[in-house]
Scaffold this active site. Structure first.
Site, PDB file in Angstrom:
ATOM      1  CB  SER A 295      -0.953   0.064   1.075  1.00  0.00           C
ATOM      2  OG  SER A 295      -1.561  -1.043   1.415  1.00  0.00           O
TER       3      SER A 295
HETATM    4  N1  SAH Z   1      -0.667  -5.063   4.065  1.00  0.00           N
HETATM    5  C1  SAH Z   1       0.056  -5.419   2.919  1.00  0.00           C
HETATM    6  C2  SAH Z   1      -0.860  -5.123   1.684  1.00  0.00           C
HETATM    7  C3  SAH Z   1      -0.827  -6.059   0.636  1.00  0.00           C
HETATM    8  S1  SAH Z   1      -2.164  -6.084  -0.437  1.00  0.00           S
HETATM    9  C4  SAH Z   1       1.492  -4.866   2.747  1.00  0.00           C
HETATM   10  O1  SAH Z   1       1.932  -3.966   3.575  1.00  0.00           O
HETATM   11  O2  SAH Z   1       2.235  -5.141   1.772  1.00  0.00           O
HETATM   12  C5  SAH Z   1      -3.314  -7.135   0.243  1.00  0.00           C
HETATM   13  C6  SAH Z   1      -3.090  -8.363   0.383  1.00  0.00           C
HETATM   14  O3  SAH Z   1      -4.287  -9.132   0.883  1.00  0.00           O
HETATM   15  C7  SAH Z   1      -2.599  -9.246  -0.749  1.00  0.00           C
HETATM   16  O4  SAH Z   1      -1.412  -9.951  -0.391  1.00  0.00           O
HETATM   17  C8  SAH Z   1      -3.881 -10.293  -0.902  1.00  0.00           C
HETATM   18  O5  SAH Z   1      -3.244 -11.662  -1.183  1.00  0.00           O
HETATM   19  C9  SAH Z   1      -4.062 -10.538   0.455  1.00  0.00           C
HETATM   20  N2  SAH Z   1      -5.643 -11.107   0.512  1.00  0.00           N
HETATM   21  C10 SAH Z   1      -6.713 -11.018  -0.033  1.00  0.00           C
HETATM   22  N3  SAH Z   1      -7.794 -11.447   0.358  1.00  0.00           N
HETATM   23  C11 SAH Z   1      -7.398 -12.258   1.370  1.00  0.00           C
HETATM   24  C12 SAH Z   1      -7.952 -13.100   2.750  1.00  0.00           C
HETATM   25  N4  SAH Z   1      -9.322 -13.482   2.582  1.00  0.00           N
HETATM   26  N5  SAH Z   1      -7.380 -13.416   3.652  1.00  0.00           N
HETATM   27  C13 SAH Z   1      -5.947 -13.065   3.545  1.00  0.00           C
HETATM   28  N6  SAH Z   1      -5.199 -12.436   2.907  1.00  0.00           N
HETATM   29  C14 SAH Z   1      -5.991 -11.827   1.829  1.00  0.00           C
END
Ligand code: SAH
Length: 224
Positions: free
Chosen positions: A62
């Protein structure tokens, strides 16, 4: 060339503090955690730009400002236990772990979960526990949590997560009917159990895919 450390301090001043995030603990955490260690090596020189960046599995790390705004909205105390849904690179987990006692972070993609856990260990961040699975169901066996951060956008706030919020707890999640219409929402549970919702701002996140989220990645186009 400007050092990465200098670029990070400038990021905190110009992208975070200048936009109204003033909690000194959040600013300190953003100044300390090396975001360049969480992006693909070839993008390290872009790590302090004002934008999300691509990571593996078509996901994103993000935008720094949104991570800071989420952390500030959660009003974390050093003794808090936090649940994060969407570990991704592990960057937001590292920020939350600097502000709270422990973070349990759930990631759906096995490779991302494994790599984030390794990256956090290499950086000496020992109070993040990465779990692989569907985070829309939370982690009932470890509930309740003082704070919950969801970093992917679902059609609604998963009821399972509201249930796992302690009295006085705070939950921040992006939700909306489609990719171009998402709001970051703060959900709080009062000491008497009453649930309140408050909109923070418009955002754009990758989809939350799971039993209480969207049913496929294709539900929304790949995100910025
Ligand atoms: N907090 C992260 C942002 C990653 S983007 C950072 O700082 O890098 C959001 C993430 O949510 C992705 O990696 C995606 O695979 C994950 N995601 C989506 N649906 C999900 C679910 N139901 N349970 C766990 N992770 C999920």
């Amino acid at each position: 060339m400007e050092s990465l450390e200098h670029a990070r301090h400038r990021m905190v001043e110009r992208q975070v503090a200048a936009r109204g995030v003033h909690d000194p603990r959040v600013l300190e955490a953003m100044s300390r955690v090396p975001r360049h260690a969480f992006v693909p090596p070839e993008l390290a020189h872009e790590a302090y730009l004002d934008s999300p960046l691509p990571i593996a599995e078509g996901q994103t790390i993000s935008q720094p400002y949104i991570v800071a705004l989420t952390a500030e909205s959660l009003r974390l105390r050093p003794e808090d236990r936090v649940l994060e849904i969407g570990t991704g690179s592990g960057y937001a987990a590292a920020i939350l772990a600097t502000l709270a006692r422990e973070v349990h972070s759930v990631e759906r993609h096995e490779t991302l979960a494994r790599e984030a856990a390794q990256r956090l260990a290499d950086l000496g961040i020992a109070n993040v526990h990465v779990h692989q699975g569907d985070g829309t169901l939370g982690l009932p066996e470890l509930a309740p949590f003082d704070a919950i951060a969801v970093t992917a956008s679902g059609p609604r706030v998963p009821p399972a997560l509201i249930e796992q919020l302690a009295p006085g707890g705070r939950l921040v999640i992006p939700t909306g009917p489609d990719h171009s219409d998402q709001r970051l929402v703060l959900v709080t549970r009062a000491e008497d159990g009453a649930i309140h919702e408050h909109e923070i701002c418009r955002v754009r996140f990758v989809p939350l895919v799971g039993a209480q989220g969207w049913s496929h990645d294709e539900a929304l186009p790949p995100s910025s």
